[in-house]
Design a protein around this motif. Sequence first.
Motif, PDB file in Angstrom:
ATOM      1  N   GLU A 119       4.709  -5.431   8.897  1.00 40.10           N
ATOM      2  CA  GLU A 119       3.430  -4.720   9.066  1.00 40.10           C
ATOM      3  C   GLU A 119       3.630  -3.243   8.765  1.00 40.10           C
ATOM      4  O   GLU A 119       4.701  -2.685   9.000  1.00 40.10           O
ATOM      5  CB  GLU A 119       2.917  -4.893  10.497  1.00 40.10           C
ATOM      6  CG  GLU A 119       2.486  -6.309  10.793  1.00 40.10           C
ATOM      7  CD  GLU A 119       1.882  -6.473  12.177  1.00 40.10           C
ATOM      8  OE1 GLU A 119       1.207  -5.546  12.656  1.00 40.10           O
ATOM      9  OE2 GLU A 119       2.098  -7.546  12.768  1.00 40.10           O
ATOM     10  N   LEU A 120       2.573  -2.627   8.278  1.00 43.55           N
ATOM     11  CA  LEU A 120       2.636  -1.198   7.957  1.00 43.55           C
ATOM     12  C   LEU A 120       2.385  -0.333   9.195  1.00 43.55           C
ATOM     13  O   LEU A 120       2.896   0.788   9.307  1.00 43.55           O
ATOM     14  CB  LEU A 120       1.601  -0.895   6.861  1.00 43.55           C
ATOM     15  CG  LEU A 120       1.590   0.496   6.244  1.00 43.55           C
ATOM     16  CD1 LEU A 120       2.968   0.904   5.729  1.00 43.55           C
ATOM     17  CD2 LEU A 120       0.576   0.552   5.095  1.00 43.55           C
ATOM     18  N   LYS A 121       1.635  -0.862  10.126  1.00 47.58           N
ATOM     19  CA  LYS A 121       1.268  -0.118  11.337  1.00 47.58           C
ATOM     20  C   LYS A 121       2.511   0.467  12.030  1.00 47.58           C
ATOM     21  O   LYS A 121       3.534  -0.203  12.148  1.00 47.58           O
ATOM     22  CB  LYS A 121       0.544  -1.053  12.308  1.00 47.58           C
ATOM     23  CG  LYS A 121       0.044  -0.340  13.544  1.00 47.58           C
ATOM     24  CD  LYS A 121      -0.686  -1.292  14.466  1.00 47.58           C
ATOM     25  CE  LYS A 121      -1.062  -0.557  15.743  1.00 47.58           C
ATOM     26  NZ  LYS A 121      -1.727  -1.428  16.699  1.00 47.58           N
ATOM     27  N   ALA A 122       2.383   1.737  12.430  1.00 46.59           N
ATOM     28  CA  ALA A 122       3.424   2.440  13.186  1.00 46.59           C
ATOM     29  C   ALA A 122       4.659   2.791  12.352  1.00 46.59           C
ATOM     30  O   ALA A 122       5.645   3.289  12.888  1.00 46.59           O
ATOM     31  CB  ALA A 122       3.829   1.663  14.438  1.00 46.59           C
ATOM     32  N   LYS A 123       4.607   2.524  11.054  1.00 49.87           N
ATOM     33  CA  LYS A 123       5.722   2.908  10.188  1.00 49.87           C
ATOM     34  C   LYS A 123       5.508   4.336   9.682  1.00 49.87           C
ATOM     35  O   LYS A 123       4.412   4.887   9.795  1.00 49.87           O
ATOM     36  CB  LYS A 123       5.825   1.962   8.978  1.00 49.87           C
ATOM     37  CG  LYS A 123       5.953   0.497   9.336  1.00 49.87           C
ATOM     38  CD  LYS A 123       7.249   0.182  10.038  1.00 49.87           C
ATOM     39  CE  LYS A 123       7.469  -1.311  10.238  1.00 49.87           C
ATOM     40  NZ  LYS A 123       6.434  -1.982  11.047  1.00 49.87           N
ATOM     41  N   THR A 124       6.569   4.904   9.120  1.00 47.97           N
ATOM     42  CA  THR A 124       6.454   6.230   8.500  1.00 47.97           C
ATOM     43  C   THR A 124       6.408   6.062   6.982  1.00 47.97           C
ATOM     44  O   THR A 124       7.264   5.391   6.406  1.00 47.97           O
ATOM     45  CB  THR A 124       7.648   7.115   8.889  1.00 47.97           C
ATOM     46  OG1 THR A 124       7.643   7.274  10.317  1.00 47.97           O
ATOM     47  CG2 THR A 124       7.572   8.480   8.232  1.00 47.97           C
ATOM     48  N   VAL A 125       5.372   6.647   6.378  1.00 48.50           N
ATOM     49  CA  VAL A 125       5.265   6.611   4.914  1.00 48.50           C
ATOM     50  C   VAL A 125       5.578   8.001   4.378  1.00 48.50           C
ATOM     51  O   VAL A 125       4.952   8.992   4.787  1.00 48.50           O
ATOM     52  CB  VAL A 125       3.850   6.180   4.460  1.00 48.50           C
ATOM     53  CG1 VAL A 125       3.757   6.170   2.930  1.00 48.50           C
ATOM     54  CG2 VAL A 125       3.504   4.805   5.022  1.00 48.50           C
ATOM     55  N   GLY A 126       6.543   8.072   3.475  1.00 44.81           N
ATOM     56  CA  GLY A 126       6.948   9.344   2.869  1.00 44.81           C
ATOM     57  C   GLY A 126       6.341   9.464   1.484  1.00 44.81           C
ATOM     58  O   GLY A 126       6.571   8.611   0.612  1.00 44.81           O
ATOM     59  N   ILE A 127       5.552  10.503   1.286  1.00 46.93           N
ATOM     60  CA  ILE A 127       4.886  10.705  -0.012  1.00 46.93           C
ATOM     61  C   ILE A 127       5.621  11.809  -0.753  1.00 46.93           C
ATOM     62  O   ILE A 127       5.657  12.961  -0.294  1.00 46.93           O
ATOM     63  CB  ILE A 127       3.406  11.078   0.209  1.00 46.93           C
ATOM     64  CG1 ILE A 127       2.695   9.941   0.966  1.00 46.93           C
ATOM     65  CG2 ILE A 127       2.716  11.364  -1.118  1.00 46.93           C
ATOM     66  CD1 ILE A 127       1.250  10.254   1.351  1.00 46.93           C
ATOM     67  N   VAL A 128       6.259  11.459  -1.858  1.00 49.07           N
ATOM     68  CA  VAL A 128       6.997  12.449  -2.651  1.00 49.07           C
ATOM     69  C   VAL A 128       6.061  12.947  -3.746  1.00 49.07           C
ATOM     70  O   VAL A 128       5.717  12.201  -4.659  1.00 49.07           O
ATOM     71  CB  VAL A 128       8.280  11.836  -3.257  1.00 49.07           C
ATOM     72  CG1 VAL A 128       9.044  12.889  -4.059  1.00 49.07           C
ATOM     73  CG2 VAL A 128       9.165  11.259  -2.167  1.00 49.07           C
ATOM     74  N   GLY A 129       5.618  14.196  -3.636  1.00 44.42           N
ATOM     75  CA  GLY A 129       4.621  14.751  -4.555  1.00 44.42           C
ATOM     76  C   GLY A 129       3.259  14.695  -3.899  1.00 44.42           C
ATOM     77  O   GLY A 129       2.650  13.618  -3.807  1.00 44.42           O
ATOM     78  N   PHE A 130       2.795  15.840  -3.401  1.00 42.75           N
ATOM     79  CA  PHE A 130       1.527  15.875  -2.669  1.00 42.75           C
ATOM     80  C   PHE A 130       0.440  16.476  -3.552  1.00 42.75           C
ATOM     81  O   PHE A 130      -0.241  17.423  -3.194  1.00 42.75           O
ATOM     82  CB  PHE A 130       1.732  16.680  -1.378  1.00 42.75           C
ATOM     83  CG  PHE A 130       0.707  16.415  -0.312  1.00 42.75           C
ATOM     84  CD1 PHE A 130       0.490  15.135   0.156  1.00 42.75           C
ATOM     85  CD2 PHE A 130      -0.029  17.457   0.232  1.00 42.75           C
ATOM     86  CE1 PHE A 130      -0.463  14.885   1.139  1.00 42.75           C
ATOM     87  CE2 PHE A 130      -0.982  17.221   1.214  1.00 42.75           C
ATOM     88  CZ  PHE A 130      -1.202  15.940   1.665  1.00 42.75           C
ATOM     89  N   GLY A 131       0.323  15.912  -4.770  1.00 47.58           N
ATOM     90  CA  GLY A 131      -0.723  16.348  -5.702  1.00 47.58           C
ATOM     91  C   GLY A 131      -1.962  15.494  -5.501  1.00 47.58           C
ATOM     92  O   GLY A 131      -2.229  14.998  -4.405  1.00 47.58           O
ATOM     93  N   ARG A 132      -2.715  15.305  -6.605  1.00 46.19           N
ATOM     94  CA  ARG A 132      -3.989  14.599  -6.479  1.00 46.19           C
ATOM     95  C   ARG A 132      -3.813  13.161  -5.991  1.00 46.19           C
ATOM     96  O   ARG A 132      -4.533  12.694  -5.116  1.00 46.19           O
ATOM     97  CB  ARG A 132      -4.724  14.622  -7.827  1.00 46.19           C
ATOM     98  CG  ARG A 132      -5.387  15.964  -8.082  1.00 46.19           C
ATOM     99  CD  ARG A 132      -5.865  16.060  -9.502  1.00 46.19           C
ATOM    100  NE  ARG A 132      -4.721  16.149 -10.402  1.00 46.19           N
ATOM    101  CZ  ARG A 132      -4.657  16.909 -11.480  1.00 46.19           C
ATOM    102  NH1 ARG A 132      -5.677  17.628 -11.824  1.00 46.19           N
ATOM    103  NH2 ARG A 132      -3.579  16.945 -12.231  1.00 46.19           N
ATOM    104  N   ILE A 133      -2.822  12.446  -6.561  1.00 49.02           N
ATOM    105  CA  ILE A 133      -2.639  11.041  -6.179  1.00 49.02           C
ATOM    106  C   ILE A 133      -1.993  10.950  -4.796  1.00 49.02           C
ATOM    107  O   ILE A 133      -2.414  10.159  -3.953  1.00 49.02           O
ATOM    108  CB  ILE A 133      -1.810  10.291  -7.248  1.00 49.02           C
ATOM    109  CG1 ILE A 133      -2.587  10.269  -8.571  1.00 49.02           C
ATOM    110  CG2 ILE A 133      -1.495   8.880  -6.793  1.00 49.02           C
ATOM    111  CD1 ILE A 133      -1.782   9.780  -9.768  1.00 49.02           C
ATOM    112  N   GLY A 134      -0.976  11.780  -4.563  1.00 47.61           N
ATOM    113  CA  GLY A 134      -0.313  11.772  -3.255  1.00 47.61           C
ATOM    114  C   GLY A 134      -1.294  12.062  -2.124  1.00 47.61           C
ATOM    115  O   GLY A 134      -1.269  11.401  -1.081  1.00 47.61           O
ATOM    116  N   ARG A 135      -2.182  13.013  -2.343  1.00 42.09           N
ATOM    117  CA  ARG A 135      -3.158  13.371  -1.300  1.00 42.09           C
ATOM    118  C   ARG A 135      -4.172  12.245  -1.091  1.00 42.09           C
ATOM    119  O   ARG A 135      -4.565  11.937   0.028  1.00 42.09           O
ATOM    120  CB  ARG A 135      -3.878  14.672  -1.665  1.00 42.09           C
ATOM    121  CG  ARG A 135      -2.962  15.884  -1.665  1.00 42.09           C
ATOM    122  CD  ARG A 135      -3.749  17.170  -1.539  1.00 42.09           C
ATOM    123  NE  ARG A 135      -4.616  17.418  -2.676  1.00 42.09           N
ATOM    124  CZ  ARG A 135      -4.251  18.055  -3.796  1.00 42.09           C
ATOM    125  NH1 ARG A 135      -3.013  18.503  -3.920  1.00 42.09           N
ATOM    126  NH2 ARG A 135      -5.101  18.251  -4.770  1.00 42.09           N
TER     127      ARG A 135
END
Length: 294
Positions: A119-135
């Motif tokens: 399950e995804l709930k309560a996991k940490t998601v790391g977004i590398v690149g906080f541009g248009r798609i990352g945001r």
Amino acid sequence: MLLDAGFELACNDTGRKLDREEQKALIADAFAVIAGTESYDDDMLAAAPNLKLVVRFGVGTDSFDLEAMKRRGIAVGVISNNNCVAEFAVALILGIMKNLHLFDNAVRQGQWSRFTMRELKAKTVGIVGFGRIGRRLAQLLQSFDVELVAYDPYMNEEEAKRLNVKPVGLDELLACSDVVSLHIPATSETRHLINHETIAKMKDGAYLVNTSRGVLIDEAALKEALEAGKLAGAALDVFEREPVTKDLALNSLDNILLAPHVAALSVETNYNAGITCAESVIRVFNGGTPLYPV
Ligand code: NAD
């Protein structure tokens, strides 16, 4: 839109990528080019002395010599496909965590293989690149009750705060994320950003998702990590060499979900991209800037 505005169109209607000489001949008189993934280096730009705009029917500009374009006074624009790609990233994250590809395959083979998933709930998601798609991805993930962290050397702090995203360094992101999703351009800086060394810094059992560019990942290092169980799974829309062939080394693995560089190929995005490109040409012709300037 372009015909109504009085432009003449010269199109590549061969159904294939042009070779360099054909491409040069096609753009020789062009005021603007609506570009696919073909290359626009200094030599190619020299073939089009009247060129004032190159607008990409996409957002990746790794096939452009941006310095040469700047020097030659050529404006550069892209389209907006952030929602389409971010939705696909969500689909890949859930798809690999839920083993959708394996279940689909099993049922088709008449096998009732009911093994577990995550399950995804309560996991940490790391977004590398906080541009248009990352945001946009951060926005779409709000309802999953996840922790969000992001790494971007040019971090938009205000947006991070608004979307409840914690800005972190790359090492911290790799160490704390259960899912790492890549949303950065391919540059000389980012080539093989994910390699033996950086994978070693990732959390054991993490998932890796790439909808950006294949060269960001050392595929041989990824394969080893997936075989060894260091990473639980990976979902890739992009590859070091495209198009892939049957010989793709990653093909032998079960814990990997693959797509043929389609993250931006929705009906909606294609339609809007055409309008954006035409509008950018008209704006630049009238002395303005492209709709989404680079
Ligand atoms: P964007 O320019 O809005 O965002 C990219 C972000 O990456 C920027 O905020 C930038 O500061 C950041 N960045 C640059 N170098 C970095 C680095 N070394 N480490 C971390 N962050 C870094 O672009 P976008 O619209 O969000 O698109 C991101 C990438 O996705 C594109 O460059 C493109 O290659 C890829 N893409 C792929 C598809 C597809 O079909 N799979 C479709 C669209 C875009």
